[in-house]
Motif scaffolding. Structure first.
Motif, short mmCIF file in Angstrom:
data_model
loop_
_atom_site.label_atom_id
_atom_site.label_comp_id
_atom_site.label_asym_id
_atom_site.label_seq_id
_atom_site.Cartn_x
_atom_site.Cartn_y
_atom_site.Cartn_z
N SER A 106 -15.58 7.25 7.90
CA SER A 106 -16.27 6.07 8.41
C SER A 106 -16.86 5.25 7.26
N ASN A 107 -17.08 3.95 7.56
CA ASN A 107 -17.72 3.01 6.63
C ASN A 107 -17.06 3.07 5.25
N VAL A 108 -15.78 2.73 5.20
CA VAL A 108 -15.00 2.86 3.98
C VAL A 108 -15.49 1.88 2.92
N SER A 109 -15.56 2.35 1.67
CA SER A 109 -15.92 1.51 0.53
C SER A 109 -14.79 1.56 -0.50
N HIS A 110 -14.89 0.69 -1.52
CA HIS A 110 -13.86 0.66 -2.55
C HIS A 110 -13.82 1.98 -3.34
N ASP A 111 -14.97 2.66 -3.44
CA ASP A 111 -15.00 3.94 -4.16
C ASP A 111 -14.22 5.03 -3.44
N ASP A 112 -13.92 4.83 -2.15
CA ASP A 112 -13.20 5.85 -1.39
C ASP A 112 -11.69 5.81 -1.64
N ALA A 113 -11.21 4.80 -2.33
CA ALA A 113 -9.78 4.71 -2.59
C ALA A 113 -9.35 5.82 -3.55
N GLY A 114 -8.24 6.49 -3.23
CA GLY A 114 -7.73 7.57 -4.07
C GLY A 114 -6.87 8.53 -3.28
N ASN A 115 -6.68 9.72 -3.83
CA ASN A 115 -5.81 10.72 -3.22
C ASN A 115 -6.66 11.77 -2.49
N TYR A 116 -6.30 12.08 -1.25
CA TYR A 116 -6.99 13.08 -0.44
C TYR A 116 -6.03 14.23 -0.15
N THR A 117 -6.56 15.46 -0.30
CA THR A 117 -5.75 16.67 -0.10
C THR A 117 -6.32 17.48 1.06
N CYS A 118 -5.47 17.86 2.01
CA CYS A 118 -5.87 18.74 3.11
C CYS A 118 -5.22 20.09 2.89
N TRP A 119 -5.99 21.20 2.99
CA TRP A 119 -5.43 22.51 2.70
C TRP A 119 -6.22 23.60 3.40
N PHE A 120 -5.63 24.79 3.41
CA PHE A 120 -6.23 25.97 4.04
C PHE A 120 -6.52 26.99 2.94
N PRO A 121 -7.78 27.16 2.54
CA PRO A 121 -8.09 28.17 1.51
C PRO A 121 -7.70 29.57 1.99
N LYS A 122 -7.42 30.44 1.03
CA LYS A 122 -7.08 31.85 1.28
C LYS A 122 -5.81 32.00 2.12
N THR A 123 -4.92 31.01 2.07
CA THR A 123 -3.61 31.11 2.72
C THR A 123 -2.56 30.66 1.72
N ASN A 127 -0.17 22.47 0.36
CA ASN A 127 -1.16 21.42 0.60
C ASN A 127 -0.50 20.14 1.08
N GLY A 128 -1.23 19.38 1.90
CA GLY A 128 -0.80 18.05 2.30
C GLY A 128 -1.66 17.01 1.59
N SER A 129 -1.14 15.83 1.38
CA SER A 129 -1.88 14.80 0.66
C SER A 129 -1.70 13.45 1.33
N VAL A 130 -2.74 12.61 1.18
CA VAL A 130 -2.74 11.26 1.72
C VAL A 130 -3.36 10.34 0.67
N THR A 131 -2.72 9.21 0.41
CA THR A 131 -3.27 8.23 -0.52
C THR A 131 -3.92 7.10 0.27
N LEU A 132 -5.18 6.82 -0.05
CA LEU A 132 -5.93 5.79 0.66
C LEU A 132 -6.15 4.59 -0.26
N THR A 133 -5.82 3.41 0.24
CA THR A 133 -6.12 2.16 -0.45
C THR A 133 -7.09 1.35 0.39
N VAL A 134 -7.97 0.62 -0.26
CA VAL A 134 -9.00 -0.15 0.43
C VAL A 134 -8.88 -1.61 0.02
N GLU A 135 -8.89 -2.50 1.02
CA GLU A 135 -8.82 -3.93 0.72
C GLU A 135 -9.80 -4.67 1.61
N ASN A 136 -10.19 -5.86 1.15
CA ASN A 136 -11.12 -6.69 1.91
C ASN A 136 -10.45 -7.20 3.17
#
Length: 301
Positions: A106-123, A127-136
């Motif tokens: 929620s409430n996305v800012s320019h600092d939130d732009a980057g690569n996000y990784t979703c994963w299950f520790p101890k398994t 890993n899955g990844s999502v790249t987020l870009t933010v624009e006005n």
């Protein structure tokens, strides 16, 4: 446009067939997700094939380091979450029974732009990844104007990028997972048993961590006991030294008393000897006086 999407779907299906059906894999998004400044965004991620993951630990990371969201023990855990992401992220808990671990930011800012990784520790899940870009918002509205012709160019660029990415994945899976895929074809895994095994391994890891903590506590107790024993030994040694000092002092005092007593006895003996000598002298004088008396008389005559 429709023809391009058909090509993409066919390539995705080919990748799924090459990778080996039945292998658990965390799927993010091959296409960058664009969010408008100040709005909410959903970063897609799910487990394939879909299974219930409510009993597992799920984490989202930003640029591979900062923890964005942590799910464990059936709920969100805010303690390890980076400060700027706290209370801004959530999972779709109702959908986790189907393997959906998508993240709402929620409430996305320019600092939130980057690569996000979703994963299950101890398994051993990938890993899955999502790249987020933010624009006005204004820039997004200009891009949606059909008169500018930008939509078509963006779509074509994304489609080409997706095709190149998928082809690269096919090559990597062919080179790195060929032996694993053959084994899976001969012995197709049981999804339920595999998930149960993962849960068992996770419980074993937790038990191992608990045992390590108990060993550390036992070691600390043993060290404390050794310190107490050393302190008691030091105190006993001090008491023995003090007792020896007291005994030595008593011996010295007794020796001094004996010496003083001897000195007194010697002094008494000397005094007695002097008294005896004086008495003898007086007796001698008394005996000599009668003898000297006739001589004095003769002298007087």
């Amino acid at each position: 446009m429709r023809f391009a999407w058909v090509i993409i779907l066919l390539i995705v299906g080919a990748v799924w067939k090459v990778s080996g059906a039945g292998e658990f894999e965390v799927i993010g998004s091959y296409v960058p997700v664009t969010a408008q400044l100040g709005h909410d965004v959903v970063l897609p991620c799910h487990l394939e094939p879909p299974v219930d993951v409510t009993a597992l630990i799920v984490e989202w990371k930003f640029n591979g380091t900062d923890i964005v969201n942590s799910y464990r023990s059936g709920g969100d855990d805010q303690d390890p979450v980076k400060k700027r992401f706290k209370n801004r992220t959530s999972l779709f808990h109702d959908e986790m029974v189907h393997g959906n671990i998508s993240l709402r930011l929620s409430n996305v800012s320019h600092d939130d732009a980057g690569n996000y990784t979703c994963w299950f520790p101890k398994t051993q899940f990938k890993n899955g990844s999502v790249t987020l870009t933010v624009e006005n918002s204004q820039r997004r509205e200009e891009g949606d104007d059909p008169e500018t012709g930008n939509n078509k160019g963006v779509f074509i660029g994304v489609a080409v990028g997706v095709i190149c990415l998928i082809i690269g994945l096919i090559v990597l899976k062919r080179l790195g997972c060929l032996g694993q895929n053959r084994q899976q074809e001969n012995n197709p895994p049981n999804d339920g048993n595999h998930l149960e095994l993962l849960r068992t391994n996770q419980n074993a890891d937790d038990q191992e961590d608990a045992n390590d903590q108990e060993d550390a506590n036992d070691q600390e107790d043993a060290n404390d006991q050794e310190d107490e024993n050393d302190q008691e030994d030091e105190n006993d040694q001090e008491d023995e030294n003090e007792q020896e000092d007291e005994n030595d002092q008593e011996d010295e005092n007794e020796q001094e008393d004996e010496n003083e007593q001897e000195d007194e006895n010697e002094q008494e003996d000397e005094n007695e000897q002097e008294d005896e000598n004086e008495q003898e002298d007086e007796n001698d004088r008394g005996e000599r006086e009668p003898l000297n008396e006739p001589n004095r008389q003769l002298n007087d005559d």
